[in-house]
Design a protein around this motif. Sequence first.
Motif, PDB file in Angstrom:
ATOM      1  N   ILE A 127      11.841   0.604  -0.813  1.00  0.00           N
ATOM      2  CA  ILE A 127      10.611  -0.099  -1.170  1.00  0.00           C
ATOM      3  C   ILE A 127       9.641   0.016  -0.001  1.00  0.00           C
ATOM      4  CG2 ILE A 127       9.585  -2.302  -1.832  1.00  0.00           C
ATOM      5  CD1 ILE A 127      11.483  -1.199  -3.939  1.00  0.00           C
ATOM      6  N   LYS A 128       8.443   0.511  -0.284  1.00  0.00           N
ATOM      7  CA  LYS A 128       7.479   0.771   0.781  1.00  0.00           C
ATOM      8  C   LYS A 128       7.061  -0.511   1.504  1.00  0.00           C
ATOM      9  CE  LYS A 128       3.008   3.018   1.592  1.00  0.00           C
ATOM     10  NZ  LYS A 128       1.822   3.645   0.954  1.00  0.00           N
ATOM     11  N   GLU A 129       6.749  -1.554   0.744  1.00  0.00           N
ATOM     12  CA  GLU A 129       6.248  -2.802   1.338  1.00  0.00           C
ATOM     13  C   GLU A 129       7.393  -3.777   1.599  1.00  0.00           C
ATOM     14  OE1 GLU A 129       3.266  -2.902   2.293  1.00  0.00           O
ATOM     15  OE2 GLU A 129       2.482  -1.164   1.213  1.00  0.00           O
ATOM     16  N   PHE A 130       8.400  -3.322   2.353  1.00  0.00           N
ATOM     17  CA  PHE A 130       9.567  -4.186   2.549  1.00  0.00           C
ATOM     18  C   PHE A 130       9.248  -5.402   3.417  1.00  0.00           C
ATOM     19  CE2 PHE A 130       9.969  -0.596   5.519  1.00  0.00           C
ATOM     20  CZ  PHE A 130      10.044  -1.248   6.746  1.00  0.00           C
ATOM     21  N   GLU A 131       8.189  -5.326   4.244  1.00  0.00           N
ATOM     22  CA  GLU A 131       7.831  -6.480   5.063  1.00  0.00           C
ATOM     23  C   GLU A 131       7.243  -7.600   4.194  1.00  0.00           C
ATOM     24  OE1 GLU A 131       9.126  -6.421   7.702  1.00  0.00           O
ATOM     25  OE2 GLU A 131       9.052  -4.456   8.616  1.00  0.00           O
ATOM     26  N   GLU A 132       6.541  -7.227   3.128  1.00  0.00           N
ATOM     27  CA  GLU A 132       6.033  -8.247   2.209  1.00  0.00           C
ATOM     28  C   GLU A 132       7.187  -8.930   1.480  1.00  0.00           C
ATOM     29  OE1 GLU A 132       2.827  -7.509  -0.433  1.00  0.00           O
ATOM     30  OE2 GLU A 132       1.503  -6.688   1.111  1.00  0.00           O
ATOM     31  N   ILE A 133       8.244  -8.184   1.210  1.00  0.00           N
ATOM     32  CA  ILE A 133       9.408  -8.776   0.546  1.00  0.00           C
ATOM     33  C   ILE A 133      10.102  -9.750   1.495  1.00  0.00           C
ATOM     34  CG2 ILE A 133      11.649  -8.296  -0.526  1.00  0.00           C
ATOM     35  CD1 ILE A 133      10.493  -5.733  -1.599  1.00  0.00           C
ATOM     36  N   GLU A 200       3.902 -13.275  -7.632  1.00  0.00           N
ATOM     37  CA  GLU A 200       4.956 -13.093  -8.639  1.00  0.00           C
ATOM     38  C   GLU A 200       6.352 -13.203  -8.044  1.00  0.00           C
ATOM     39  OE1 GLU A 200       3.752 -10.415 -12.493  1.00  0.00           O
ATOM     40  OE2 GLU A 200       5.162  -9.660 -11.026  1.00  0.00           O
ATOM     41  N   ILE A 201       6.558 -12.539  -6.931  1.00  0.00           N
ATOM     42  CA  ILE A 201       7.896 -12.542  -6.328  1.00  0.00           C
ATOM     43  C   ILE A 201       8.315 -13.965  -5.982  1.00  0.00           C
ATOM     44  CG2 ILE A 201       9.347 -11.675  -4.463  1.00  0.00           C
ATOM     45  CD1 ILE A 201       7.283  -9.380  -4.122  1.00  0.00           C
ATOM     46  N   VAL A 210      10.359 -12.098 -16.081  1.00  0.00           N
ATOM     47  CA  VAL A 210       8.976 -12.281 -16.540  1.00  0.00           C
ATOM     48  C   VAL A 210       7.963 -11.603 -15.615  1.00  0.00           C
ATOM     49  CG1 VAL A 210       9.608 -14.480 -17.598  1.00  0.00           C
ATOM     50  CG2 VAL A 210       8.524 -14.479 -15.346  1.00  0.00           C
ATOM     51  N   SER A 211       8.407 -11.070 -14.495  1.00  0.00           N
ATOM     52  CA  SER A 211       7.478 -10.411 -13.573  1.00  0.00           C
ATOM     53  C   SER A 211       6.913  -9.140 -14.181  1.00  0.00           C
ATOM     54  CB  SER A 211       8.174 -10.077 -12.255  1.00  0.00           C
ATOM     55  OG  SER A 211       8.295 -11.229 -11.461  1.00  0.00           O
ATOM     56  N   ARG A 212       5.619  -8.908 -13.953  1.00  0.00           N
ATOM     57  CA  ARG A 212       4.952  -7.729 -14.511  1.00  0.00           C
ATOM     58  C   ARG A 212       4.518  -6.748 -13.433  1.00  0.00           C
ATOM     59  NH1 ARG A 212       0.019  -9.875 -17.585  1.00  0.00           N
ATOM     60  NH2 ARG A 212      -0.258  -7.646 -17.992  1.00  0.00           N
ATOM     61  N   TYR A 213       4.068  -7.267 -12.288  1.00  0.00           N
ATOM     62  CA  TYR A 213       3.502  -6.403 -11.255  1.00  0.00           C
ATOM     63  C   TYR A 213       4.524  -6.010 -10.181  1.00  0.00           C
ATOM     64  CZ  TYR A 213      -0.882  -8.076 -13.264  1.00  0.00           C
ATOM     65  OH  TYR A 213      -1.906  -8.379 -14.134  1.00  0.00           O
ATOM     66  N   ALA A 214       5.599  -6.788 -10.064  1.00  0.00           N
ATOM     67  CA  ALA A 214       6.562  -6.540  -8.978  1.00  0.00           C
ATOM     68  C   ALA A 214       7.982  -6.801  -9.467  1.00  0.00           C
ATOM     69  CB  ALA A 214       6.231  -7.427  -7.784  1.00  0.00           C
ATOM     70  N   ARG A 215       8.390  -6.051 -10.480  1.00  0.00           N
ATOM     71  CA  ARG A 215       9.693  -6.296 -11.117  1.00  0.00           C
ATOM     72  C   ARG A 215      10.859  -6.081 -10.153  1.00  0.00           C
ATOM     73  NH1 ARG A 215      10.884  -2.616 -14.754  1.00  0.00           N
ATOM     74  NH2 ARG A 215      12.469  -3.880 -15.778  1.00  0.00           N
ATOM     75  N   GLY A 247      19.256  -8.383 -16.073  1.00  0.00           N
ATOM     76  CA  GLY A 247      18.244  -7.340 -15.932  1.00  0.00           C
ATOM     77  C   GLY A 247      17.968  -7.006 -14.478  1.00  0.00           C
ATOM     78  N   ALA A 248      17.900  -8.043 -13.644  1.00  0.00           N
ATOM     79  CA  ALA A 248      17.651  -7.846 -12.206  1.00  0.00           C
ATOM     80  C   ALA A 248      18.815  -7.103 -11.568  1.00  0.00           C
ATOM     81  CB  ALA A 248      17.440  -9.190 -11.526  1.00  0.00           C
ATOM     82  N   TRP A 249      20.022  -7.472 -11.960  1.00  0.00           N
ATOM     83  CA  TRP A 249      21.223  -6.825 -11.421  1.00  0.00           C
ATOM     84  C   TRP A 249      21.248  -5.339 -11.786  1.00  0.00           C
ATOM     85  CZ3 TRP A 249      24.639  -7.813  -7.855  1.00  0.00           C
ATOM     86  CH2 TRP A 249      25.843  -7.110  -7.826  1.00  0.00           C
ATOM     87  N   LYS A 250      20.939  -5.063 -13.033  1.00  0.00           N
ATOM     88  CA  LYS A 250      20.924  -3.677 -13.498  1.00  0.00           C
ATOM     89  C   LYS A 250      19.828  -2.878 -12.810  1.00  0.00           C
ATOM     90  CE  LYS A 250      20.776  -0.921 -17.754  1.00  0.00           C
ATOM     91  NZ  LYS A 250      20.630  -0.963 -19.237  1.00  0.00           N
TER      92      LYS A 250
END
Length: 278
Positions: A127-133, A200-201, A210-215, A247-250
Motif C-alpha cells: 500500500i503506497k500510503e502506509f503512513e496514513e494507515i 472512511e478507514i 461499507v467502505s467505498r474509497y479505501a476498502r 470480506g476483509a479477511w478475504k
Amino acid sequence: MGNLDPRDLRKKIELLETLPTIPNVLKKLIAVIENPRTSLQEVSKFISNDPVLTMRVLKMVNSPIYGFPGRISSVSQGVVLLGLNVVKGLLLGVSVFELMQKAMIGLWEHSLGCAVTARIIAKRRSIKEFEEIFVAGLLHDLGKVILILRFPVEYMKFMEGAEHGDAVICKAEKEVFGVTHADVAIWLTEKWSFPKGLVEIIGNHHRPGVSRYARVETAIVHISDILVRARGLGFAGDHSVPVVNPGAWKLLGLSEKELREVLKETEDGMETAGELFV
C-alpha cells in the motif's frame, strides 16, 4: 440519554474545543487543522512554537516504530517527508496521548499497537500510503475519548460493566447514545477536513464492508484492531474480541505464517513504544 437527537449529539461532540478538560495545545491544533487552507509551512510553525509538541513529534517520527529512525532532524523536514494529512493525524495522536491515558487505562497502548500492526500489514500488501494507515490505526478509537470527555458518568458505567466481563462497548454506546465511537470519529474527522479515505478507514473499522474509497485500507485497520485485541496489547474498553469480517479477511489474504510474522513484528515494535511519550 438514548432519546437525544443525533443532530444535538453531533453539535455537542463537534464543540470539542469548548470542553474545559481539553488542553490548550489541542484547542489551538483543532483551529489549525480545521482550516482547509492551512499550509505545510503553517503546520510546521505551529509545531515549532511548542517545545513539548516538537519533541514528541520528532521523537515519534524518528522512532523505529514509525519508519524513519534517526533521519528527521527538523519539524519542517518531517512535515515535508510525511505530508500534511499524516502530520495532522500524528499531531492529533500526540496531542490526545495524555487524554487517552486518563480516559481509559490501556487505550493508548491498544491504539499504538493497532497503528503499528496496520503499518506492517500495509507495507506487506504494498500500500503506497502506509503512513496514513498508521495514522488511521492510531486514531481509530478517538471517538471513545471524545465520548468519555463529553459523557464521563455514562461511559464510566460501560467501563464498570466491561471490567466484569458482561459489556461490549460498541453495543453499550449504541444503546445509550444512538451512535458508536466510530460515528463520532467520522463527525470529527469530516469537520477537521481529513481526506475521504482516512475518514472512511477510521469511521468504518468495525464495518469494513461499507467502505467505498479505501476498502483495502479499512480492512487492514479492521484486522489490526482485532489482532491487537486478541493478543492482549492494551485495552480497548472491553474484553471481547470482535468477529473478523469475512470480506476483509478475504481481501487481505493473510496466511497463517504471515499472521505469526506480523504479530512478532508488532511485539518487537511495541517494545520501544513506551519510550515515545516519556
